[in-house]
Design a protein around this motif. Structure first.
Motif, short mmCIF file in Angstrom:
data_model
loop_
_atom_site.label_atom_id
_atom_site.label_comp_id
_atom_site.label_asym_id
_atom_site.label_seq_id
_atom_site.Cartn_x
_atom_site.Cartn_y
_atom_site.Cartn_z
N GLY B 77 0.81 -1.22 0.00
CA GLY B 77 0.00 0.00 0.00
C GLY B 77 0.84 1.26 0.00
O GLY B 77 0.38 2.33 -0.41
N MET B 78 2.08 1.12 0.48
CA MET B 78 2.98 2.28 0.52
C MET B 78 3.72 2.48 -0.80
O MET B 78 4.47 3.42 -0.94
N THR B 79 3.55 1.55 -1.73
CA THR B 79 4.30 1.64 -2.99
C THR B 79 3.36 1.86 -4.16
O THR B 79 3.48 1.22 -5.20
N LYS B 80 2.40 2.74 -3.97
CA LYS B 80 1.38 2.94 -5.02
C LYS B 80 1.97 3.55 -6.28
O LYS B 80 1.39 3.42 -7.36
N ASP B 81 3.10 4.24 -6.13
CA ASP B 81 3.74 4.79 -7.32
C ASP B 81 4.48 3.71 -8.10
O ASP B 81 5.06 3.99 -9.14
N ASP B 82 4.46 2.51 -7.57
CA ASP B 82 5.12 1.38 -8.23
C ASP B 82 4.07 0.26 -8.33
O ASP B 82 4.02 -0.65 -7.50
N PRO B 83 3.20 0.33 -9.34
CA PRO B 83 2.06 -0.58 -9.39
C PRO B 83 2.44 -2.06 -9.45
O PRO B 83 1.72 -2.90 -8.90
N GLU B 84 3.58 -2.37 -10.06
CA GLU B 84 3.97 -3.79 -10.14
C GLU B 84 4.30 -4.34 -8.76
O GLU B 84 3.88 -5.44 -8.40
N SER B 85 5.05 -3.56 -8.00
CA SER B 85 5.39 -4.01 -6.64
C SER B 85 4.11 -4.11 -5.80
O SER B 85 3.92 -5.09 -5.07
N ALA B 86 3.26 -3.10 -5.93
CA ALA B 86 2.03 -3.09 -5.13
C ALA B 86 1.19 -4.32 -5.45
O ALA B 86 0.69 -5.00 -4.55
N ALA B 87 1.07 -4.64 -6.75
CA ALA B 87 0.24 -5.79 -7.16
C ALA B 87 0.83 -7.09 -6.62
O ALA B 87 0.11 -7.95 -6.11
N LEU B 88 2.13 -7.23 -6.71
CA LEU B 88 2.77 -8.46 -6.23
C LEU B 88 2.60 -8.60 -4.73
O LEU B 88 2.22 -9.66 -4.23
N LEU B 89 2.84 -7.51 -4.02
CA LEU B 89 2.81 -7.58 -2.56
C LEU B 89 1.41 -7.84 -2.03
O LEU B 89 1.25 -8.40 -0.94
N GLN B 90 0.41 -7.43 -2.78
CA GLN B 90 -0.97 -7.73 -2.37
C GLN B 90 -1.24 -9.23 -2.40
O GLN B 90 -2.10 -9.73 -1.68
N GLN B 91 -0.52 -9.94 -3.27
CA GLN B 91 -0.77 -11.38 -3.44
C GLN B 91 0.07 -12.25 -2.52
O GLN B 91 -0.27 -13.40 -2.28
N LEU B 92 1.17 -11.69 -2.05
CA LEU B 92 2.08 -12.52 -1.26
C LEU B 92 1.54 -12.77 0.15
O LEU B 92 0.93 -11.90 0.76
N LYS B 93 1.79 -13.98 0.62
CA LYS B 93 1.36 -14.36 1.98
C LYS B 93 2.52 -14.34 2.96
O LYS B 93 2.31 -14.26 4.17
N GLY B 94 3.71 -14.45 2.45
CA GLY B 94 4.85 -14.45 3.37
C GLY B 94 6.18 -14.41 2.64
O GLY B 94 6.30 -14.90 1.52
N VAL B 95 7.13 -13.79 3.29
CA VAL B 95 8.51 -13.79 2.80
C VAL B 95 9.40 -14.17 3.98
O VAL B 95 9.38 -13.51 5.01
N ARG B 96 10.12 -15.27 3.82
CA ARG B 96 10.95 -15.76 4.93
C ARG B 96 12.37 -15.95 4.42
O ARG B 96 12.59 -16.44 3.33
N ILE B 97 13.31 -15.57 5.23
CA ILE B 97 14.71 -15.79 4.84
C ILE B 97 15.56 -16.01 6.08
O ILE B 97 15.40 -15.30 7.08
N ASN B 98 16.40 -17.02 6.02
CA ASN B 98 17.39 -17.28 7.06
C ASN B 98 18.75 -17.34 6.38
O ASN B 98 18.91 -18.07 5.40
N VAL B 99 19.68 -16.57 6.88
CA VAL B 99 21.04 -16.60 6.35
C VAL B 99 21.99 -16.89 7.50
O VAL B 99 21.99 -16.18 8.51
N TYR B 100 22.76 -17.94 7.35
CA TYR B 100 23.73 -18.33 8.39
C TYR B 100 25.15 -18.10 7.87
O TYR B 100 25.45 -18.39 6.71
N SER B 101 26.01 -17.62 8.76
CA SER B 101 27.45 -17.59 8.45
C SER B 101 28.00 -18.98 8.74
O SER B 101 27.86 -19.46 9.87
N ILE B 102 28.59 -19.59 7.74
CA ILE B 102 29.02 -20.98 7.98
C ILE B 102 30.54 -21.11 8.05
O ILE B 102 31.05 -22.15 8.44
N GLU B 103 31.24 -20.07 7.62
CA GLU B 103 32.69 -19.96 7.82
C GLU B 103 33.45 -21.24 7.48
O GLU B 103 34.12 -21.84 8.34
N GLY B 104 33.28 -21.68 6.28
CA GLY B 104 34.07 -22.82 5.80
C GLY B 104 33.63 -24.16 6.32
O GLY B 104 34.34 -25.16 6.16
#
Lengths: 189, 193
Positions: B77-104
């Motif tokens: 809703g905050m990206t109305k000047d970017d209709p593609e982002s707004a349309a995509l974000l309206q459809q998404l249910k979740g974004v999850r990300i885990n990043v671990y440092s594994i150091e070799g």
């Protein structure tokens, strides 16, 4: 030779940056370090997000009924003290003199803020502008990692076809997904 | 303007508002409960993937993001000047990300990647990209439902880090690519200009 600052030094500089107290030379050094150290750049972003969130935490006035009850505590304690007080009495008999009510009053905003934070996250209440801004930043970070992996896989795809693919690497992965989707549509038909 | 520039500009704008000597330490404690709550809300969705918990091996993830559908809609809703982002974000249910440092020490991350890959195949996710180059592995899977894509899972392990990404909800890959460009943050070389 200049020694590399340790984490505490960076933390001080991040604080100074966010407080607007870091001079240009310091900002330049921080910039150079953040360019080479992802954890540092991430720490700066997180510190900024938290600063904004803290700045936007709303405080709410306690309900009038609660305020009246709290305001009545000193008088109540005074009456209770007068009934119980004996000459040379112990500390507990002077309890009304101890401004416990003041401590209670002071605690109210903290409790309300804590409740407010909890309901913001868990309940149906609309997120604050700070939370939306933080989510926007987090989304940007997530998509950047997606882009990073996409670039990596795209480069691999590019290598396997002898550099024939000249599209952007982002497009490589997305194109592959698109083709799979099209294939699935045809299979459904 | 990239994310870091926005941070610096924002910091200048809000200079003097708060002392932040304690900030880095309390970020996780602020976030822990809401993350768990949002995670639970996503578990029943078809595009959800249960990634293995690797903090016992590598410590807390260096990046852990868990955005639910409601907050994504607000961001949209905050990206109305970017209709593609707004349309995509309206459809998404979740974004999850885990990043671990594994150091070799990629063994545990590679095992997790392999196990998750097996689970995804059993659940009829479609493999899109599979890279297996010495210690550098990447897997991209999509969950399709007829003509729509309901989930995207990206797992990548190299010598330095293990990245697990799960995007849940209906999405058009072309739209997602565009949004990635629009939200571009170069995490490998952040510029503070």
């Amino acid at each position: 030779m200049t020694e590399k600052p340790d984490f505490d030094d960076w933390e001080e500089q991040i604080n100074a940056l966010l407080d607007g107290e870091l001079d240009d030379a310091g900002a330049g050094r921080l910039k150079a370090a953040a360019g080479e150290d992802h954890q540092l750049s991430q720490a700066i972003i997180e510190a900024y997000q938290l600063q904004r969130a803290l700045a936007n935490i709303p405080t709410e006035r306690a309900p009038d009924s609660l305020r009246r009850k709290l305001a009545a505590i000193p008088a109540l304690e005074a009456r209770r003290g007068a009934r119980q007080q004996k000459p040379g009495g112990g500390w507990w008999q002077q309890s009304w003199q101890v401004p416990r009510w003041a401590a209670a009053m002071a605690a109210i905003p903290l409790v309300l803020v804590a409740v407010n934070q909890t309901t913001d996250w868990l309940g149906p209440k609309e997120p604050s502008a700070a939370e939306i801004a933080q989510a926007q930043q987090e989304l940007a970070v997530a998509l950047s990692y997606l882009g990073k992996v996409s670039r990596r896989t795209g480069l691999e795809i590019g290598d396997t076809v002898n550099h024939e693919m000249h599209k952007t690497v982002n497009e490589n992965m997305m194109q592959a997904i698109h083709e799979e989707l099209e294939f699935n549509k045809e299979r459904e038909l | 303007m990239n994310a870091f520039s926005r941070v610096v500009e924002g910091a200048k704008a809000s200079a003097g508002k708060a002392a932040l000597a304690f900030t880095l330490g309390i970020t996780l404690s602020f976030a822990a409960s809401p993350l768990a709550a949002q995670e639970d809300a996503l578990k029943d969705l078809p595009g959800y993937v249960d990634f293995a918990e690797l903090s016992g091996v590598y410590g807390e993830p260096k990046v852990m993001i868990n955005l639910g559908g409601s907050i994504l809609r607000f961001v949209g809703g905050m990206t109305k000047d970017d209709p593609e982002s707004a349309a995509l974000l309206q459809q998404l249910k979740g974004v999850r990300i885990n990043v671990y440092s594994i150091e070799g020490q990629p063994e545990a991350a590679l095992k997790s990647l392999k196990d998750t890959k097996s689970l995804l195949q059993d659940a009829r996710w479609e493999p899109i990209v599979q890279v297996n180059d010495d210690g550098d592995q990447a897997q991209v899977f999509v969950k399709l439902n007829g003509e729509t894509m309901e989930g995207l899972t990206v797992m990548a392990v190299d010598e330095e880090e293990a990245v697990f990404i799960n995007i849940i909800g209906q999405m058009d890959p072309a739209q997602l690519s565009q949004v990635m460009d629009n939200f571009d943050v170069d995490i490998d070389g952040i510029d503070i200009n």
